[in-house]
Design a protein around this motif. Structure first.
Motif, mmCIF file in Angstrom:
data_model
loop_
_atom_site.group_PDB
_atom_site.id
_atom_site.type_symbol
_atom_site.label_atom_id
_atom_site.label_comp_id
_atom_site.label_asym_id
_atom_site.label_seq_id
_atom_site.Cartn_x
_atom_site.Cartn_y
_atom_site.Cartn_z
ATOM 1 N N VAL A 56 5.089 24.635 28.354
ATOM 2 C CA VAL A 56 5.335 23.239 27.985
ATOM 3 C C VAL A 56 4.408 22.309 28.764
ATOM 4 O O VAL A 56 3.844 21.366 28.200
ATOM 5 C CB VAL A 56 6.818 22.859 28.205
ATOM 6 N N LEU A 84 1.367 22.966 29.936
ATOM 7 C CA LEU A 84 0.017 23.072 29.378
ATOM 8 C C LEU A 84 -0.082 22.319 28.056
ATOM 9 O O LEU A 84 -1.021 21.554 27.815
ATOM 10 C CB LEU A 84 -0.334 24.543 29.126
ATOM 11 N N TYR A 85 0.900 22.549 27.208
ATOM 12 C CA TYR A 85 0.879 21.951 25.883
ATOM 13 C C TYR A 85 0.981 20.434 25.968
ATOM 14 O O TYR A 85 0.267 19.710 25.273
ATOM 15 C CB TYR A 85 2.031 22.545 25.066
ATOM 16 N N THR A 91 0.140 18.517 28.521
ATOM 17 C CA THR A 91 -1.039 17.916 29.151
ATOM 18 C C THR A 91 -2.233 17.849 28.209
ATOM 19 O O THR A 91 -2.886 16.819 28.088
ATOM 20 C CB THR A 91 -1.468 18.735 30.386
ATOM 21 N N PHE A 92 -2.533 18.970 27.562
ATOM 22 C CA PHE A 92 -3.801 19.028 26.835
ATOM 23 C C PHE A 92 -3.685 18.717 25.349
ATOM 24 O O PHE A 92 -4.666 18.353 24.718
ATOM 25 C CB PHE A 92 -4.439 20.412 27.008
ATOM 26 N N VAL A 93 -2.501 18.886 24.778
ATOM 27 C CA VAL A 93 -2.378 18.638 23.345
ATOM 28 C C VAL A 93 -1.596 17.350 23.084
ATOM 29 O O VAL A 93 -2.143 16.388 22.539
ATOM 30 C CB VAL A 93 -1.725 19.840 22.622
ATOM 31 N N VAL A 94 -0.345 17.317 23.518
ATOM 32 C CA VAL A 94 0.496 16.163 23.189
ATOM 33 C C VAL A 94 -0.071 14.877 23.783
ATOM 34 O O VAL A 94 -0.239 13.867 23.093
ATOM 35 C CB VAL A 94 1.949 16.393 23.668
ATOM 36 N N ALA A 95 -0.421 14.927 25.073
ATOM 37 C CA ALA A 95 -0.953 13.723 25.719
ATOM 38 C C ALA A 95 -2.228 13.255 25.035
ATOM 39 O O ALA A 95 -2.432 12.053 24.828
ATOM 40 C CB ALA A 95 -1.210 13.989 27.194
ATOM 41 N N ALA A 96 -3.093 14.215 24.648
ATOM 42 C CA ALA A 96 -4.350 13.842 23.999
ATOM 43 C C ALA A 96 -4.083 13.167 22.656
ATOM 44 O O ALA A 96 -4.700 12.145 22.326
ATOM 45 C CB ALA A 96 -5.239 15.069 23.821
ATOM 46 N N TYR A 97 -3.149 13.720 21.889
ATOM 47 C CA TYR A 97 -2.842 13.118 20.587
ATOM 48 C C TYR A 97 -2.266 11.716 20.761
ATOM 49 O O TYR A 97 -2.615 10.788 20.035
ATOM 50 C CB TYR A 97 -1.867 13.997 19.794
ATOM 51 N N GLN A 127 -2.698 9.655 23.305
ATOM 52 C CA GLN A 127 -3.730 8.724 23.779
ATOM 53 C C GLN A 127 -4.685 8.296 22.681
ATOM 54 O O GLN A 127 -5.282 7.226 22.740
ATOM 55 C CB GLN A 127 -4.519 9.361 24.921
ATOM 56 N N THR A 128 -4.850 9.160 21.671
ATOM 57 C CA THR A 128 -5.698 8.768 20.551
ATOM 58 C C THR A 128 -5.167 7.495 19.908
ATOM 59 O O THR A 128 -5.925 6.572 19.606
ATOM 60 C CB THR A 128 -5.733 9.898 19.502
ATOM 61 N N PHE A 129 -3.833 7.441 19.741
ATOM 62 C CA PHE A 129 -3.230 6.241 19.147
ATOM 63 C C PHE A 129 -3.413 5.033 20.058
ATOM 64 O O PHE A 129 -3.738 3.936 19.607
ATOM 65 C CB PHE A 129 -1.746 6.487 18.877
#
Lengths: 299, 299
Positions: B17, B19-20, B22-28, B30-32
Motif C-alpha cells: 500500500v 508503494l502504491y 507513493t508512486f501511483v495514487v499520489a502521482a495521479y 497531483q496531476t489534477f
C-alpha cells in the motif's frame, strides 16, 4: 420408390462432392492467408538477422533478403563492447529480476489479505488497487518524475525497481485476489485448528496451492517489465545515466547514434543480440508464455 | 476470535500500500492539482485556474493529436480483431471436417507460435526495427524490395502516410496475441454445435458469423478494451520511429507525446498535467462507452 431413393442419394453424393471441393478451395485459401501472415511476422526479423552481417554498402544496395557477402562477428563485437549492449542487457536482467520478485512478494501478500480477510476498508483498498488498471501511466508522468526527484531516487536502480513494482501491483493484485478467493476454505480452517500462524499459512499452504496462478502472473510481469520503455526513460536521466540504462533505452539510443555515424550494421547486430535470447526462451517455454500472457484476458 | 489477525493484515499490507500510494495514487492526484497551476518544475507553484485548459482549447496541435488518438483508437481494434478472428478461425475450424469433426488447418501449432512472437518483443525494439523497415531509401526493407525503377516511398517522412505506418506496426505486433486469445475462446465452443450446423449444410462463412462470432462476443469485448488502451499510448513507436518525434509537421503527434514533451522538453508541467487530466477523462469515457455499446445478452 427405388428411383426416388436413387435420386436422393445421387443428389446427396453430388452435394458431397461439391462440399468437398468447397472445403479444398477454402483450405487452400486458408493456407495462403496463414503463410502470408507468417512471412509478414518473420520477414522483418530475418531481414534484421541478415543485415547484421552486412556492410553498410550492402545494406544500401537494396537487396534486403540477399545473403551477406561474408560472415564475420565483427559487428557483434562492436555492438557488445562499443555500443554497450552487454551492459544494458545485464542492467535489464538485474532490474527485472529484483522488481519481478518484489512484485510477486508484495502483490501476493496484498492480494491474499484482500481476498481472504474481512476488515474495515477492505473493499476501498481493493478498488484503489484495481482502479490503477484503467489509467495510462502517461497522465501522471510529470508528478511521478517530481516525486522521485524529491525522494532522491531519480537515476537509481532502487527508484526504477520501486516504480516497476508499484505500477505492476494493480494487475497482480487483481489477478491473484481472484485466484486466492477460489482456494478451498477447509484446508485453511484445518491449518488454523492445527495451530498454524497466519504468516505460516500464507507461505506454506496458500502460496503452493496458488502455484499455477503465480506462474502465469510472474511470466506476465517479467515480459511486461522487460519491455518497459517509458518508465526507464523518465527515471534514468541525469548525469551518468547512460551507464544504468536498460536494454530498450540502450537500443533506442543506438538507433539515433547509428544515423549520425552511418553504422547501421552495428544497430542490426544489437537488435539481433536482444532478440535472440527471447527466441530461445520462447522456443522452450512457448506454451507457458502464451498461457501466462493471455491468462489475464480470459476470465 | 483469531489471534493476531490485525497485526498480520497490517503487516502484509503496509509495504504494497505504501508503494502504491507513493508512486501511483499520489502521482495521479497531483496531476489534477498541477493541471490548474503554472509550474516549470522548479520554484513555487502558481495556481492559475483553468488557464491551461483554455490554452489547450486554442492549441491546434492538441486537436491534431486528439484526432490521431481517435484514428488509432478506431482502427487499431477493428483491424487487429478482424485479422485475429480470421486467423484464429482458419487455425481452428479451417481444416475441413474429418469423420464429422471440424479441425484446424495443418501446421496450426506452428503458425500460433510464429504469430505470437512479436508480442514478446518490447515496443521500443519493434520501433527501432520498423524505423529501418520503413526507411525512405533503398536501405529500408520495403523500399529495398520495390523495383529499382520506382521512386522510393517516403513512408514516415510523408505526412499522409506516417500515422498509418504507426498503425501498421501496432497491428503487426498485436495480431498474434489475439489469435491465441480467440483460439482459446473457439476451443471452448462445443464441437457438436459446429457439427450440427455443418450437417444442416452451413458453409464456413455461415459457421463463422452465426456461431463463432456470437459465442465469442465476451472475449471480443475484452479485446476491444485492451486494444483501446494500447492505442492511447503509441508513445514508444512515435518517439523512436517518427521524424522530429511526432512529425513530420505534427502528423503523428498524440496526447502521450505532447505530455512527454511538455514535461521534459518545454518545462510546462502544468500544461502537461492538464493534458493528463484530459487523457484521464478520455480513457474513462472510452471504457464506459465500450462496455455499454458492446453489452449483449449472454448466449
Amino acid at each position: 420408390m427405388t428411383t426416388l431413393t436413387a435420386a436422393v442419394s445421387e443428389k446427396k453424393s453430388q452435394k458431397k462432392v461439391e462440399t468437398h471441393r468447397q472445403v479444398r478451395a477454402f483450405n487452400g485459401l486458408a493456407h495462403v492467408a496463414l503463410v502470408f501472415w507468417a512471412l509478414v511476422t518473420a520477414g522483418p526479423l530475418i531481414w534484421v538477422l541478415l543485415a547484421s552481417f552486412k556492410s553498410n554498402t550492402e545494406i544500401f544496395l537494396g537487396e534486403p533478403f540477399a545473403l551477406p557477402d561474408s560472415f564475420s562477428l565483427e559487428t557483434y563485437f562492436s555492438a557488445w563492447n562499443q555500443a554497450h549492449i552487454g551492459r544494458y542487457f545485464l542492467n535489464s536482467v538485474f532490474v527485472v529480476a529484483v522488481s519481478t520478485a518484489g512484485t510477486m512478494l508484495f502483490g501476493s501478500m496484498a492480494a491474499y489479505v484482500l481476498a481472504r480477510y474481512t476488515f474495515p476498508g477492505n473493499r476501498v483498498l481493493y478498488f484503489l488497487f484495481v482502479s490503477g488498471l484503467a489509467f495510462p501511466t502517461f497522465m501522471a508522468l510529470a508528478p511521478l518524475f517530481h516525486i522521485l526527484k524529491n525522494l532522491g531516487l531519480l537515476n537509481s536502480y532502487i527508484g526504477l525497481i520501486l516504480v516497476y513494482i508499484a505500477y505492476s501491483l494493480p494487475f497482480t493484485v487483481f489477478f491473484l485476489a481472484a485466484f486466492f478467493r477460489t482456494l478451498p476454505h477447509e484446508i485453511d480452517e484445518a491449518a488454523t485448528v492445527d495451530g498454524a500462524s497466519h504468516t505460516r499459512k500464507f507461505f506454506q499452504i496458500m502460496m503452493p496451492m496458488a502455484k499455477s496462478g503465480l506462474v502465469s502472473i510472474t511470466i506476465f510481469n517479467i515480459v511486461g517489465q522487460w519491455n518497459q520503455y517509458l518508465l526507464p526513460l523518465v527515471i534514468m536521466q541525469g548525469q551518468g545515466a547512460d551507464q544504468k540504462w536498460v536494454l530498450t533505452q540502450g537500443i533506442a539510443n543506438i538507433s539515433t547514434q547509428a544515423g549520425y555515424h552511418a553504422e547501421w550494421s552495428t544497430l542490426f547486430a544489437a537488435l539481433t543480440l536482444s532478440i535472440l535470447p527471447m527466441i530461445v526462451v520462447y522456443a522452450i517455454f512457448q506454451r507457458q508464455i502464451q498461457a501466462g500472457l493471455t491468462a489475464g484476458a480470459v476470465k | 476470535m483469531r489471534h493476531g489477525k490485525y497485526p498480520f493484515i497490517i503487516g502484509f499490507l503496509a509495504v504494497p500500500v505504501a508503494l502504491y500510494a507513493t508512486f501511483v495514487v499520489a502521482a495521479y492526484i497531483q496531476t489534477f492539482q498541477l493541471s490548474v497551476a503554472s509550474w516549470s518544475g522548479f520554484g513555487p507553484i502558481k495556481y492559475v485556474g483553468f488557464d491551461n485548459f483554455v490554452k489547450l482549447w486554442n492549441d491546434d496541435l492538441f486537436w491534431k493529436s486528439l484526432r490521431h488518438n481517435g484514428y488509432l483508437l478506431l482502427l487499431l481494434p477493428i483491424v487487429t480483431i478482424a485479422l485475429g478472428l480470421l486467423f484464429a478461425f482458419l487455425l481452428n475450424v479451417g481444416g475441413g471436417s474429418k469423420g464429422g469433426m471440424t479441425r484446424g488447418v495443418w501446421g496450426s501449432k506452428f503458425y500460433r507460435v510464429i504469430f505470437f512472437f512479436p508480442q514478446l518483443m518490447a515496443l521500443a525494439i519493434v520501433a527501432v526495427i520498423f524505423g529501418r523497415v520503413f526507411a525512405s531509401d533503398k536501405s529500408g526493407m520495403i523500399n529495398g524490395l520495390l523495383p529499382d525503377s520506382w521512386a522510393p516511398w517516403l513512408f514516415l517522412a510523408d505526412e499522409r502516410w506516417a500515422l498509418t505506418c504507426i498503425l501498421v506496426v501496432l497491428v503487426w505486433q498485436a495480431v498474434g496475441f489475439y489469435v491465441v486469445l480467440f483460439s482459446a475462446g473457439m476451443g471452448s465452443i462445443e464441437h457438436e454445435i459446429y457439427e450440427a450446423a455443418a450437417l444442416d449444410g452451413a458453409t464456413r462463412v455461415t459457421l463463422f458469423f452465426r456461431i463463432t462470432l456470437p459465442l465469442l462476443w465476451g472475449t471480443i469485448q475484452t479485446a476491444w478494451v485492451y486494444l483501446g488502451i494500447a492505442a492511447f499510448d503509441a508513445f514508444a513507436l512515435i518517439n523512436i520511429m517518427t521524424v522530429d518525434r511526432g512529425g513530420p509537421d505534427g502528423a503523428t503527434s498524440v496526447l502521450a507525446m505532447m505530455i512527454y514533451r511538455n514535461t521534459f522538453e518545454y518545462s510546462q508541467v502544468g500544461y502537461a498535467s492538464a493534458l493528463g487530466v484530459v487523457l484521464f477523462f478520455l480513457t474513462l469515457t472510452f471504457a464506459a462507452l465500450t462496455l455499454r455499446v458492446t453489452r449483449r445478452d449472454a448466449v
